[in-house]
Design an enzyme around this catalytic site. Sequence first.
Site, mmCIF file in Angstrom:
data_model
loop_
_atom_site.group_PDB
_atom_site.id
_atom_site.type_symbol
_atom_site.label_atom_id
_atom_site.label_comp_id
_atom_site.label_asym_id
_atom_site.label_seq_id
_atom_site.Cartn_x
_atom_site.Cartn_y
_atom_site.Cartn_z
ATOM 1 C CB THR A 24 42.567 -12.785 70.565
ATOM 2 O OG1 THR A 24 41.465 -11.605 70.348
ATOM 3 C CG2 THR A 24 41.967 -13.862 69.949
ATOM 4 C CB SER B 295 44.590 -0.513 72.642
ATOM 5 O OG SER B 295 45.536 -2.332 72.251
ATOM 6 C CD GLU C 248 38.875 -10.826 70.439
ATOM 7 O OE1 GLU C 248 39.764 -10.727 70.505
ATOM 8 O OE2 GLU C 248 38.778 -12.523 70.783
HETATM 9 S S1 SF4 Z 1 46.129 -9.019 68.521
HETATM 10 FE FE1 SF4 Z 1 46.485 -11.032 67.163
HETATM 11 S S2 SF4 Z 1 43.980 -11.613 67.566
HETATM 12 FE FE2 SF4 Z 1 44.790 -9.415 67.594
HETATM 13 S S3 SF4 Z 1 44.412 -8.807 65.434
HETATM 14 FE FE3 SF4 Z 1 46.264 -8.918 66.379
HETATM 15 S S4 SF4 Z 1 47.489 -11.057 65.078
HETATM 16 FE FE4 SF4 Z 1 44.625 -10.538 65.189
#
Ligand code: SF4
Length: 283
Positions: free
Chosen positions: A159, A215, A124
């Site tokens: 995020t 993860s 990301e």
């Molecule tokens: S954790 Fe948040 S940013 Fe990551 S895929 Fe899920 S909804 Fe999207």
Amino acid sequence: MKLKIMENSGFCFGVRRAIDIAKNATKKYEKVVTLGPIIHNPQMVEYLRKKGLRYINNISEINDEAVVIRSHGITYDDYKKLKNMDVKIVDATCPIVKKAQKFAQKLTKEGYQLVVLGDKYHPEVEALLSYVDDSCIVVADIDNDLELNNDKVGLIAQTTQSETKFEQLAYKLISKTYELRIVRTICNATKLRQEKTAKLAKKSDLMIVVGGKNSANTTRLAEISAENGCETHHIEVANEIDFNWFKGKMKIGLTAGASTPDWIINKVKNNLKKYIENEDKNS
Ligand code: SF4
């Protein structure tokens, strides 16, 4: 012995959406690949591989397959390369990840030096960095020195980062900058899971955190649980549980990352329930 399961454990909307998009693509196109694993959960990736969704690590491996862009997104260079190839692109990038990329671009265009709280080797963040200039700094450890070369600084986060760390970094930057713009790009699904995990960890003697070892959001939950003073074990699947962990423990907490499928959480939950029932019977 009691087991408490955190509400909202398991798939967030971005992961659910990416998997639905990928599954639909396997129905629509004869051959489909993803560039990198669709989500960071090896068991789910394997399940999808059996359904016809293979993953590749490099664009050069693409022949005539449709390409699904995973939830973490891909770099601008890779996106341009795909556009120039005669392949069908199916974009499953999480909209919240895209939003963070847009803020990163906007702040850079407006002349801010970008500071990103995150792991620079996470896909990301790699994708996000491809949209900004070289002055951008990625901060993993907030205690490290920051090399700022602009008195205007823009702060965002990967995020899945911790809110607490983000706020600590923001405070640190206030004294080092003339102008600081903060955009809270941490996703709500992550925030909620982190808050609930911290709360559950405080009330538990032992926490089991379920999800891919690769993860970021699951690993963060395990860190948060341990930081809240609770013995914590991060497992991917039920058979990693060692029942010696439970000796002398009364309150067991169970939580799972945003990329952990329900069937894995349920298996862990059922194994724990069975163990607790047996223990209660024998005590
Ligand atoms: S954790 Fe948040 S940013 Fe990551 S895929 Fe899920 S909804 Fe999207």
